[in-house]
Design a protein around this motif. Sequence first.
Motif, PDB file in Angstrom:
ATOM      1  N   LEU A 279       4.011   0.827  -3.485  1.00  0.00           N
ATOM      2  CA  LEU A 279       3.481   1.792  -2.526  1.00  0.00           C
ATOM      3  C   LEU A 279       2.450   1.091  -1.656  1.00  0.00           C
ATOM      4  N   GLY A 280       2.634   1.160  -0.354  1.00  0.00           N
ATOM      5  CA  GLY A 280       1.654   0.639   0.582  1.00  0.00           C
ATOM      6  C   GLY A 280       1.069   1.768   1.402  1.00  0.00           C
ATOM      7  N   HIS A 281      -0.242   1.693   1.661  1.00  0.00           N
ATOM      8  CA  HIS A 281      -0.871   2.698   2.514  1.00  0.00           C
ATOM      9  C   HIS A 281      -1.422   2.034   3.766  1.00  0.00           C
ATOM     10  N   SER A 282      -1.080   2.582   4.944  1.00  0.00           N
ATOM     11  CA  SER A 282      -1.583   2.113   6.232  1.00  0.00           C
ATOM     12  C   SER A 282      -1.253   0.626   6.430  1.00  0.00           C
ATOM     13  N   TRP A 283      -2.285  -0.250   6.539  1.00  0.00           N
ATOM     14  CA  TRP A 283      -2.007  -1.687   6.636  1.00  0.00           C
ATOM     15  C   TRP A 283      -1.154  -2.156   5.455  1.00  0.00           C
ATOM     16  N   GLY A 284      -1.294  -1.494   4.313  1.00  0.00           N
ATOM     17  CA  GLY A 284      -0.468  -1.850   3.162  1.00  0.00           C
ATOM     18  C   GLY A 284       1.010  -1.697   3.433  1.00  0.00           C
ATOM     19  N   THR A 285       1.393  -0.809   4.378  1.00  0.00           N
ATOM     20  CA  THR A 285       2.816  -0.680   4.743  1.00  0.00           C
ATOM     21  C   THR A 285       3.255  -1.833   5.636  1.00  0.00           C
ATOM     22  N   THR A 286       2.340  -2.344   6.462  1.00  0.00           N
ATOM     23  CA  THR A 286       2.631  -3.548   7.253  1.00  0.00           C
ATOM     24  C   THR A 286       2.977  -4.689   6.311  1.00  0.00           C
ATOM     25  N   LEU A 287       2.147  -4.845   5.279  1.00  0.00           N
ATOM     26  CA  LEU A 287       2.357  -5.876   4.273  1.00  0.00           C
ATOM     27  C   LEU A 287       3.641  -5.616   3.491  1.00  0.00           C
ATOM     28  N   LEU A 288       3.865  -4.368   3.087  1.00  0.00           N
ATOM     29  CA  LEU A 288       5.046  -4.022   2.297  1.00  0.00           C
ATOM     30  C   LEU A 288       6.340  -4.293   3.057  1.00  0.00           C
TER      31      LEU A 288
ATOM     32  N   PRO B 217      12.765  -9.984  -1.580  1.00  0.00           N
ATOM     33  CA  PRO B 217      12.340 -10.328  -2.939  1.00  0.00           C
ATOM     34  C   PRO B 217      13.197  -9.611  -3.981  1.00  0.00           C
ATOM     35  N   ALA B 218      13.382 -10.227  -5.120  1.00  0.00           N
ATOM     36  CA  ALA B 218      14.145  -9.608  -6.206  1.00  0.00           C
ATOM     37  C   ALA B 218      13.260  -8.640  -6.986  1.00  0.00           C
ATOM     38  N   GLY B 219      13.890  -7.635  -7.594  1.00  0.00           N
ATOM     39  CA  GLY B 219      13.207  -6.782  -8.546  1.00  0.00           C
ATOM     40  C   GLY B 219      12.442  -5.606  -7.984  1.00  0.00           C
ATOM     41  N   VAL B 220      12.460  -5.384  -6.676  1.00  0.00           N
ATOM     42  CA  VAL B 220      11.772  -4.221  -6.103  1.00  0.00           C
ATOM     43  C   VAL B 220      12.721  -3.027  -6.170  1.00  0.00           C
ATOM     44  N   LYS B 221      12.336  -2.001  -6.928  1.00  0.00           N
ATOM     45  CA  LYS B 221      13.220  -0.873  -7.184  1.00  0.00           C
ATOM     46  C   LYS B 221      13.089   0.224  -6.129  1.00  0.00           C
ATOM     47  N   SER B 222      11.940   0.325  -5.489  1.00  0.00           N
ATOM     48  CA  SER B 222      11.779   1.294  -4.406  1.00  0.00           C
ATOM     49  C   SER B 222      10.516   0.964  -3.626  1.00  0.00           C
ATOM     50  N   ALA B 223      10.388   1.611  -2.465  1.00  0.00           N
ATOM     51  CA  ALA B 223       9.229   1.381  -1.593  1.00  0.00           C
ATOM     52  C   ALA B 223       8.727   2.712  -1.047  1.00  0.00           C
ATOM     53  N   ILE B 224       7.399   2.864  -1.030  1.00  0.00           N
ATOM     54  CA  ILE B 224       6.779   4.057  -0.454  1.00  0.00           C
ATOM     55  C   ILE B 224       5.861   3.620   0.681  1.00  0.00           C
ATOM     56  N   PHE B 225       6.145   4.135   1.869  1.00  0.00           N
ATOM     57  CA  PHE B 225       5.370   3.810   3.067  1.00  0.00           C
ATOM     58  C   PHE B 225       4.457   5.000   3.370  1.00  0.00           C
ATOM     59  N   SER B 226       3.202   4.895   2.984  1.00  0.00           N
ATOM     60  CA  SER B 226       2.247   5.984   3.118  1.00  0.00           C
ATOM     61  C   SER B 226       1.409   5.794   4.377  1.00  0.00           C
ATOM     62  N   SER B 227       1.543   6.729   5.326  1.00  0.00           N
ATOM     63  CA  SER B 227       0.854   6.633   6.626  1.00  0.00           C
ATOM     64  C   SER B 227       1.117   5.267   7.259  1.00  0.00           C
ATOM     65  N   PRO B 228       2.374   5.000   7.613  1.00  0.00           N
ATOM     66  CA  PRO B 228       2.779   3.637   7.967  1.00  0.00           C
ATOM     67  C   PRO B 228       2.299   3.140   9.319  1.00  0.00           C
ATOM     68  N   CYS B 229       2.011   1.834   9.327  1.00  0.00           N
ATOM     69  CA  CYS B 229       1.742   1.098  10.561  1.00  0.00           C
ATOM     70  C   CYS B 229       2.758  -0.045  10.619  1.00  0.00           C
ATOM     71  N   LEU B 230       3.876   0.201  11.293  1.00  0.00           N
ATOM     72  CA  LEU B 230       4.966  -0.768  11.323  1.00  0.00           C
ATOM     73  C   LEU B 230       5.209  -1.321  12.712  1.00  0.00           C
ATOM     74  N   SER B 231       4.398  -0.877  13.666  1.00  0.00           N
ATOM     75  CA  SER B 231       4.444  -1.402  15.026  1.00  0.00           C
ATOM     76  C   SER B 231       3.055  -1.226  15.638  1.00  0.00           C
ATOM     77  N   ALA B 232       2.330  -2.314  15.822  1.00  0.00           N
ATOM     78  CA  ALA B 232       0.988  -2.225  16.407  1.00  0.00           C
ATOM     79  C   ALA B 232       1.024  -1.672  17.833  1.00  0.00           C
TER      80      ALA B 232
END
Length: 296
Positions: free
Chosen positions: A102-111, A119-134
């Motif tokens: 789970l990534g929040h804000s800038w954490g979604t940029t990183l995620l 990467p191997a082994g990631v079962k799901s992703a949560i984009f909380s309040s995403p920033c995916l385009s500056a």
Amino acid sequence: MNKEEGFVDVTWGKVWYRRVKGAAETAPLLVLHGGPGGSCYPLQRLDKLANGPDGRMVVYYDQLGAGRSKGPTDQALWNLDRYVEELGQVRERLGLDEVHILGHSWGTTLLASYLLTKPAGVKSAIFSSPCLSAPRWAKDQERLLKQLPEETQETIARCEADGTTNSEEYKQAMQVFAKNFVCRIEISAEEREATSKLGNLEVYNTMWGPSEFCVTGNLKEFDCTPKLHEIEVPSLFLCGRYDEATPESTSYFSSIVPGSKLHIFEKSAHSPYREQPEEYREVVAGFLDEAELAVK
């Protein structure tokens, strides 16, 4: 609640982590905090996901340069690629072979950037309040600023034009913006103090800029939307109705990721984990359970 914290070594320093163990034999949730230069402190409300017989392990870490982690001090290392590499090393050091993230804000940029390395082994992703385009974020903030009182808008425009974003009047104008679009409830004095103490504004200014709505740092051109269709893991997008990560942009990002889900918190801005914590945990827990079943 069984908790453990400590440090793990990565190439550039020591990363502080915190692990809250649950009873269930399910893949843990790794939490990527906002910022850049923030800490996982406010997101520790997710500890409760580890409660009960079905509770899962929740793992947090403070990214290097801020929080309780130590290093790096070289500004050249405050960049997205290095933080992506750091995330991979943290997973390896903590033995997170299978994990939900789970990534929040800038954490979604990183995620998102991390997921695009496949990467191997990631079962799901949560984009909380995403920033995916500056660039898209900057346009959204321009629109949100127009909803503020004219005096506040004029102060912000003048201070940014004059380069006086360290002034008290600019900080007060930022507080008006924050009350509308970042967190609409009162934050305790304890949390405000801890968040301020653990944050590193130098990292934030280097990578982002002087404020949420003035993007001048090395993330200014970041935009991963052309590649979001490459994300293959089950994904959930979250935001608040009044979020600076606007519902319109969050819905758009969700529409690009194949099979992703979307949830909007109707009484929240950019901090639904604070503003509607019970609903936030319920939505996250439900999605993680479904994702476990989907990938078996």
